[in-house]
Design an enzyme around this catalytic site. Structure first.
Site, short mmCIF file in Angstrom:
data_model
loop_
_atom_site.label_atom_id
_atom_site.label_comp_id
_atom_site.label_asym_id
_atom_site.label_seq_id
_atom_site.Cartn_x
_atom_site.Cartn_y
_atom_site.Cartn_z
N GLY A 54 0.65 -1.22 0.03
CA GLY A 54 -0.06 -0.05 0.05
C GLY A 54 0.81 1.44 0.12
CD GLU A 109 0.95 1.17 6.80
OE1 GLU A 109 1.43 1.14 5.74
OE2 GLU A 109 0.42 -0.10 7.43
CG ASP A 113 -8.99 0.28 9.06
OD1 ASP A 113 -9.98 1.13 9.47
OD2 ASP A 113 -9.37 -0.85 8.75
CG LEU A 118 1.46 1.15 11.23
CD1 LEU A 118 1.22 2.67 11.20
CD2 LEU A 118 3.15 0.79 10.87
CG ASP A 169 -5.57 -3.21 -2.07
OD1 ASP A 169 -5.09 -2.80 -0.98
OD2 ASP A 169 -5.95 -4.57 -2.41
P1 IMP Z 1 -4.92 -2.06 10.08
O1 IMP Z 1 -4.12 -3.09 10.37
O2 IMP Z 1 -6.31 -2.28 10.27
O3 IMP Z 1 -4.45 -0.72 10.64
O4 IMP Z 1 -4.73 -1.95 8.27
C1 IMP Z 1 -3.91 -1.46 7.95
C2 IMP Z 1 -3.99 -2.00 6.39
O5 IMP Z 1 -5.27 -2.21 5.90
C3 IMP Z 1 -3.38 -0.99 5.50
O6 IMP Z 1 -1.86 -0.99 5.14
C4 IMP Z 1 -4.10 -0.99 4.08
O7 IMP Z 1 -3.53 -2.13 3.50
C5 IMP Z 1 -5.54 -1.79 4.59
N1 IMP Z 1 -6.74 -0.90 4.77
C6 IMP Z 1 -7.18 -0.29 5.76
N2 IMP Z 1 -8.28 0.66 5.38
C7 IMP Z 1 -8.16 0.62 3.80
C8 IMP Z 1 -8.85 1.42 3.18
O8 IMP Z 1 -9.95 2.21 3.54
N3 IMP Z 1 -8.55 1.30 1.87
C9 IMP Z 1 -7.69 0.29 1.36
N4 IMP Z 1 -6.98 -0.33 2.40
C10 IMP Z 1 -7.17 -0.25 3.54
MG MG Z 2 -4.54 -3.37 1.20
#
Ligand code: IMP
Ligand code: MG
Length: 186
Positions: A54, A109, A113, A118, A169
């Site tokens: 990403g 990054e 989300d 992270l 994506d």
């Molecule tokens: P986390 O571990 O839930 O914080 O997610 C992080 C990863 O989820 C990011 O590096 C993205 O690859 C993916 N992600 C989270 N939200 C989105 C979004 O709105 N669009 C696309 N990818 C997302």
């Molecule tokens: Mg992704």
């Protein structure tokens, strides 16, 4: 051809709800981040670390906005396997090749989300004792957090939208869009 001479792709028309941040807006924020990093780490060994896939476009632009010498490194961490649903588990599928103990590390990054990705990456990198470690994220969705994680710098804070473009994506598509847009499912 639509009015204005631009080719309209049917799939994009269907799934791209609206542009949230334009190329120009993204460029401006990245220039600020580049200036901040350049001032803070001048004269110090700096390693920019990008989380693939990403953050590949963000990293490409951020490192060129940094005006001091630096190195780059790449890791691959997966928490989303498909579509828009998080699996909840984080796997490091590609690790850095550098020993980071002699560097100030800045992680770039794409989006935070739930915070799981992270939190896992930072924990892993801290164990390797870098001189310092900070996190810069292009996008932040604080309302979605399930683990307590805060970036040192967020370029844009957004509500709970699913966004695509500029590296992000949906099912591996739309990373090539030069802007950040809200995705609309069928
Ligand atoms: P986390 O571990 O839930 O914080 O997610 C992080 C990863 O989820 C990011 O590096 C993205 O690859 C993916 N992600 C989270 N939200 C989105 C979004 O709105 N669009 C696309 N990818 C997302
Ligand atoms: Mg992704």
């Amino acid at each position: 051809m639509a009015a204005g001479g631009k080719t309209v792709d049917k799939e994009l028309e269907k799934h791209i709800n609206r542009v949230i941040f334009t190329e120009a807006e993204i460029k401006e924020r990245i220039a600020e981040a580049g200036r901040m990093i350049s001032e803070k780490y001048a004269g110090k060994p700096l390693l920019l670390v990008s989380i693939l896939n990403g953050a590949f476009i963000f990293m490409a632009d951020l490192c060129r906005a940094v005006t001091i010498p630096c190195e780059v490194g790449f890791m691959c961490a997966r928490s989303y396997y498909d579509g828009t649903v998080s699996s909840g588990e984080v796997t490091i599928t590609k690790d850095l090749s550098q020993d980071i103990s002699g560097y100030h590390v800045v992680i770039a990054e794409d989006i935070i989300d739930t915070g799981r990705t992270l939190a896992a990456v930072v924990e892993k990198l801290r164990e390797r004792r870098p001189l310092s470690l900070e996190v810069i994220t292009l996008l932040d969705k604080p309302s979605r957090r399930v683990v307590d994680f805060k970036a040192d710098m967020s370029l844009f804070t957004i509500p709970d939208y699913f966004v695509v473009g500029y590296g992000l994506d949906c099912g591996e598509k739309y990373r090539n869009l030069p802007y950040i847009a809200e995705y609309r499912a069928d």
